[in-house]
Design an enzyme around this catalytic site. Structure first.
Site, PDB file in Angstrom:
ATOM      1  N   PHE A 152       3.986  -7.837  41.900  1.00  0.00           N
ATOM      2  CA  PHE A 152       4.195  -6.415  42.185  1.00  0.00           C
ATOM      3  C   PHE A 152       5.587  -5.953  41.772  1.00  0.00           C
ATOM      4  O   PHE A 152       6.137  -5.026  42.350  1.00  0.00           O
ATOM      5  CB  PHE A 152       3.942  -6.148  43.681  1.00  0.00           C
ATOM      6  CG  PHE A 152       2.550  -6.531  44.117  1.00  0.00           C
ATOM      7  CD1 PHE A 152       1.474  -5.690  43.882  1.00  0.00           C
ATOM      8  CD2 PHE A 152       2.313  -7.765  44.724  1.00  0.00           C
ATOM      9  CE1 PHE A 152       0.183  -6.051  44.257  1.00  0.00           C
ATOM     10  CE2 PHE A 152       1.025  -8.140  45.106  1.00  0.00           C
ATOM     11  CZ  PHE A 152      -0.047  -7.279  44.870  1.00  0.00           C
ATOM     12  N   LEU A 153       6.177  -6.647  40.802  1.00  0.00           N
ATOM     13  CA  LEU A 153       7.535  -6.321  40.373  1.00  0.00           C
ATOM     14  C   LEU A 153       7.554  -5.026  39.578  1.00  0.00           C
ATOM     15  O   LEU A 153       6.631  -4.749  38.832  1.00  0.00           O
ATOM     16  CB  LEU A 153       8.072  -7.421  39.450  1.00  0.00           C
ATOM     17  CG  LEU A 153       7.960  -8.856  39.947  1.00  0.00           C
ATOM     18  CD1 LEU A 153       8.372  -9.810  38.843  1.00  0.00           C
ATOM     19  CD2 LEU A 153       8.829  -9.026  41.167  1.00  0.00           C
ATOM     20  N   ASN A 208      -1.747  -0.406  42.199  1.00  0.00           N
ATOM     21  CA  ASN A 208      -1.229   0.390  41.077  1.00  0.00           C
ATOM     22  C   ASN A 208      -1.963   1.726  40.971  1.00  0.00           C
ATOM     23  O   ASN A 208      -1.353   2.755  40.698  1.00  0.00           O
ATOM     24  CB  ASN A 208      -1.350  -0.395  39.758  1.00  0.00           C
ATOM     25  CG  ASN A 208      -0.132  -1.288  39.529  1.00  0.00           C
ATOM     26  OD1 ASN A 208       0.765  -1.341  40.364  1.00  0.00           O
ATOM     27  ND2 ASN A 208      -0.108  -1.991  38.423  1.00  0.00           N
ATOM     28  N   PHE A 249       7.464   7.118  45.773  1.00  0.00           N
ATOM     29  CA  PHE A 249       6.458   7.481  44.766  1.00  0.00           C
ATOM     30  C   PHE A 249       5.912   8.894  44.970  1.00  0.00           C
ATOM     31  O   PHE A 249       4.763   9.183  44.685  1.00  0.00           O
ATOM     32  CB  PHE A 249       5.338   6.431  44.681  1.00  0.00           C
ATOM     33  CG  PHE A 249       5.767   5.276  43.808  1.00  0.00           C
ATOM     34  CD1 PHE A 249       6.729   4.400  44.249  1.00  0.00           C
ATOM     35  CD2 PHE A 249       5.260   5.119  42.536  1.00  0.00           C
ATOM     36  CE1 PHE A 249       7.193   3.367  43.434  1.00  0.00           C
ATOM     37  CE2 PHE A 249       5.711   4.091  41.713  1.00  0.00           C
ATOM     38  CZ  PHE A 249       6.681   3.221  42.170  1.00  0.00           C
ATOM     39  N   GLY A 257       4.359   6.397  33.061  1.00  0.00           N
ATOM     40  CA  GLY A 257       4.091   5.657  31.825  1.00  0.00           C
ATOM     41  C   GLY A 257       4.272   4.184  32.112  1.00  0.00           C
ATOM     42  O   GLY A 257       4.113   3.742  33.253  1.00  0.00           O
ATOM     43  N   CYS A 260       1.974  -0.770  32.779  1.00  0.00           N
ATOM     44  CA  CYS A 260       1.074  -1.160  33.877  1.00  0.00           C
ATOM     45  C   CYS A 260       0.149  -0.043  34.352  1.00  0.00           C
ATOM     46  O   CYS A 260      -1.079  -0.194  34.279  1.00  0.00           O
ATOM     47  CB  CYS A 260       1.897  -1.676  35.045  1.00  0.00           C
ATOM     48  SG  CYS A 260       3.038  -2.967  34.548  1.00  0.00           S
ATOM     49  N   LYS A 320      11.125   4.734  32.063  1.00  0.00           N
ATOM     50  CA  LYS A 320      11.889   4.983  33.283  1.00  0.00           C
ATOM     51  C   LYS A 320      13.293   4.408  33.068  1.00  0.00           C
ATOM     52  O   LYS A 320      13.518   3.693  32.083  1.00  0.00           O
ATOM     53  CB  LYS A 320      11.201   4.368  34.501  1.00  0.00           C
ATOM     54  CG  LYS A 320      11.114   2.865  34.493  1.00  0.00           C
ATOM     55  CD  LYS A 320      10.511   2.424  35.796  1.00  0.00           C
ATOM     56  CE  LYS A 320      10.799   0.973  36.071  1.00  0.00           C
ATOM     57  NZ  LYS A 320      10.359   0.562  37.377  1.00  0.00           N
TER      58      LYS A 320
HETATM   59  C1  UGA Z   1       4.498  -0.739  38.449  1.00  0.00           C
HETATM   60  C2  UGA Z   1       4.374  -0.997  39.946  1.00  0.00           C
HETATM   61  O1  UGA Z   1       5.256  -0.124  40.653  1.00  0.00           O
HETATM   62  C3  UGA Z   1       4.695  -2.452  40.286  1.00  0.00           C
HETATM   63  O2  UGA Z   1       4.504  -2.679  41.677  1.00  0.00           O
HETATM   64  C4  UGA Z   1       3.773  -3.368  39.472  1.00  0.00           C
HETATM   65  O3  UGA Z   1       4.069  -4.733  39.677  1.00  0.00           O
HETATM   66  C5  UGA Z   1       3.938  -3.067  38.004  1.00  0.00           C
HETATM   67  O4  UGA Z   1       3.646  -1.661  37.754  1.00  0.00           O
HETATM   68  C6  UGA Z   1       2.977  -3.958  37.237  1.00  0.00           C
HETATM   69  O5  UGA Z   1       1.767  -3.764  37.378  1.00  0.00           O
HETATM   70  O6  UGA Z   1       3.425  -4.922  36.597  1.00  0.00           O
HETATM   71  P1  UGA Z   1       6.518  -0.336  36.736  1.00  0.00           P
HETATM   72  O7  UGA Z   1       5.454   0.092  35.774  1.00  0.00           O
HETATM   73  O8  UGA Z   1       7.523  -1.322  36.287  1.00  0.00           O
HETATM   74  O9  UGA Z   1       5.850  -0.947  38.076  1.00  0.00           O
HETATM   75  O10 UGA Z   1       7.341   0.958  37.162  1.00  0.00           O
HETATM   76  P2  UGA Z   1       7.314   2.011  38.366  1.00  0.00           P
HETATM   77  O11 UGA Z   1       8.640   2.044  38.993  1.00  0.00           O
HETATM   78  O12 UGA Z   1       6.157   1.815  39.239  1.00  0.00           O
HETATM   79  O13 UGA Z   1       7.121   3.375  37.551  1.00  0.00           O
HETATM   80  C7  UGA Z   1       5.954   3.654  36.805  1.00  0.00           C
HETATM   81  C8  UGA Z   1       5.995   5.072  36.288  1.00  0.00           C
HETATM   82  O14 UGA Z   1       5.828   6.011  37.343  1.00  0.00           O
HETATM   83  C9  UGA Z   1       7.305   5.465  35.599  1.00  0.00           C
HETATM   84  O15 UGA Z   1       7.012   6.180  34.414  1.00  0.00           O
HETATM   85  C10 UGA Z   1       8.010   6.360  36.601  1.00  0.00           C
HETATM   86  O16 UGA Z   1       8.849   7.323  35.993  1.00  0.00           O
HETATM   87  C11 UGA Z   1       6.824   7.031  37.280  1.00  0.00           C
HETATM   88  N1  UGA Z   1       7.117   7.494  38.654  1.00  0.00           N
HETATM   89  C12 UGA Z   1       7.370   6.602  39.636  1.00  0.00           C
HETATM   90  C13 UGA Z   1       7.091   8.865  38.937  1.00  0.00           C
HETATM   91  O17 UGA Z   1       6.850   9.709  38.046  1.00  0.00           O
HETATM   92  N2  UGA Z   1       7.334   9.273  40.229  1.00  0.00           N
HETATM   93  C14 UGA Z   1       7.576   8.393  41.223  1.00  0.00           C
HETATM   94  O18 UGA Z   1       7.768   8.847  42.394  1.00  0.00           O
HETATM   95  C15 UGA Z   1       7.610   7.015  40.932  1.00  0.00           C
END
Ligand code: UGA
Length: 434
Positions: A152-153, A208, A249, A257, A260, A320
């Protein structure tokens, strides 16, 4: 414990380094010898805060090593972690061929009991499939267990996520194997949930999908805020104070994006489709996200009219902050659409520019910093919320722009200050005023 991690990519490397840090002896195996050579020297092939230091520290302590010799690495290990990629195949399902390839190889090499844990994100039922595959490839008559151990990283905060994990999921049919996995993770002192394998596999997709849905929900609410003069930041803060909802979130922006969320949601949709399960909510979450990525362009056109030949400056390209990853990054969709509209593009990102340059060597110009990117531009779109964008001299920016327009796709800046300075500023979901 001796642990063999197969796949020295993002997940494998972070997991391996953290397991080494808590005292295990970890061997990370990969087929890419060039990658292994640089890892042995402590050089990480991608950007992740604190990872390089952790790898170098554990190389010195001899807790981590890198090898292409699967025979020996498997032989020595108690636990084998499979952490190879499961990208989207053309029809949206998860392509598990790399996991299968590894399974065949493990099968042919096993000579004593091992626990084989699947860390890669895989569809429900994959552990059972992999167990069969290993069995059919066994050369000796030895026992093994396949367990599910999803990760879940988050990119950009992976090390701290691993040490502060909300939960560690172990899906196992065998209590013996579950106990070995539990022992491996015990030093992290984090909550462990034992489930059956299929449930563990689904926990990853469901988590996710839920997080992505939360983002699309708040983005749709942001759209409503713009029409009825509410501020989404206040709405999200108020909602988040309810512990049943939680504040994380709920950040409105120009969509999710990364490697994942888009991939996993599509794979779950596809899996549902195959068994007649519609997943309407997940479908909508993806649809809202596709539209959301185009919002900055809609806003720019409202202000500038046509974008033909206008110079647009993009701040941030990675999906991000704190990563150079541009997979499924909203920036790429925005670039494509701007080019279709006939705009000229100048872009800046602290670390992700090289990757975008490889895709757009001629059609996008790259600047050395925000100031250079703003010169003569008729609009800035903030795509990624890099910290350095907060501390920019906006007086200097305004003087150098042809039209002082800022579309803040991440609600990063102080809108009152910018409006007072004379910018035409528009965030996401922050009322009807420009
Ligand atoms: C995500 C999950 O959060 C992890 O728990 C999981 O392990 C990982 O996918 C995976 O499946 O390997 P990640 O894709 O690295 O992690 O990044 P996030 O921090 O979750 O952000 C994902 C996207 O959502 C980014 O584009 C971010 O800008 C967007 N986001 C996030 C928002 O637009 N608003 C938010 O409040 C949070």
């Amino acid at each position: 414990m001796n642990i063999c991690v197969i796949g020295a990519g993002y997940v494998g490397l972070v997991t391996g380094a953290c397991l080494a840090e808590v005292g295990h002896k970890v061997t990370c195996c990969d087929i890419d010898q060039t990658k292994l050579n640089s890892l042995e020297k402590g050089r990480i092939p991608f950007f992740e805060p604190d990872l390089e230091e952790l790898v170098i520290k554990n190389l010195r302590k001899k807790n981590i090593s890198f090898s292409s010799n699967l025979v020996q690495s498997i032989e020595n290990a108690v636990l084998i972690l499979i952490a190879v990629g499961t990208p989207s195949s053309d029809n949206g399902t998860a392509d598990i061929s790399k996991v299968e390839e590894v399974a065949r190889e493990i099968g042919s090499l096993l000579s004593s009991y091992k626990v084989i844990a699947i860390k890669s994100t895989v569809p429900v039922g994959t552990c059972a499939k992999i167990e069969d595959l290993i069995k059919t490839n066994l050369k000796s008559n030895c026992q093994f267990d396949v367990i599910s151990n999803p990760e879940f990283l988050r990119e950009g905060s992976a090390i701290s996520d691993m040490f502060n994990a909300d939960r560690i999921i172990i899906g196992s049919e065998s209590s013996w194997a579950a106990n070995i996995a539990k022992e491996v993770y015990l030093p992290f002192g984090r909550p462990i949930l034992l489930t059956k394998r299929e449930s563990a596999e689904l926990i990853k997709y469901a988590s996710n999908s839920f997080l992505a849905t939360k983002i699309s929900f708040i983005n749709e609410m942001a759209d409503f805020c713009e029409k009825v003069d509410c501020d989404i930041e206040d709405v999200a803060a108020g909602m988040g104070m309810d512990s049943r909802i939680g504040g994380r979130f709920l950040k409105a922006g120009i969509g999710f994006g990364g490697s994942c969320f888009p991939k996993d949601l599509k794979a779950l949709l596809k899996a549902g489709e195959q068994i007649g399960c519609g997943f309407n909510i997940i479908n909508s979450a993806l649809a809202v996200n596709s539209a959301q990525k185009m919002l900055p362009i809609k806003k720019l056109k409202n202000i500038l009219g046509t974008l033909e030949n206008k110079l647009i400056s993009l701040w941030g390209l990675s999906f991000k902050p704190n990563t150079d990853d541009i997979r499924e990054a909203p920036a790429l969709d925005i670039i494509e659409e701007l080019l279709k509209e006939g705009a000229r593009i100048i872009a800046y990102d602290p670390i992700a520019m090289t990757k975008v340059k490889n895709i757009y060597p001629d059609r996008v110009v790259f600047a050395k910093d925000c100031y250079e990117s703003a010169v003569n531009s008729q609009g800035i779109i903030i795509i990624t919320e890099w910290d350095e964008f907060r501390n920019i001299d906006f007086n200097r920016i305004k003087q150098s722009m042809k039209m002082p327009v800022i579309i803040d796709g991440r609600n990063l800046l102080d809108r009152h200050r910018l409006k007072n300075m004379g910018f035409l500023y528009s965030g996401i979901g922050r009322g009807t005023m420009l």
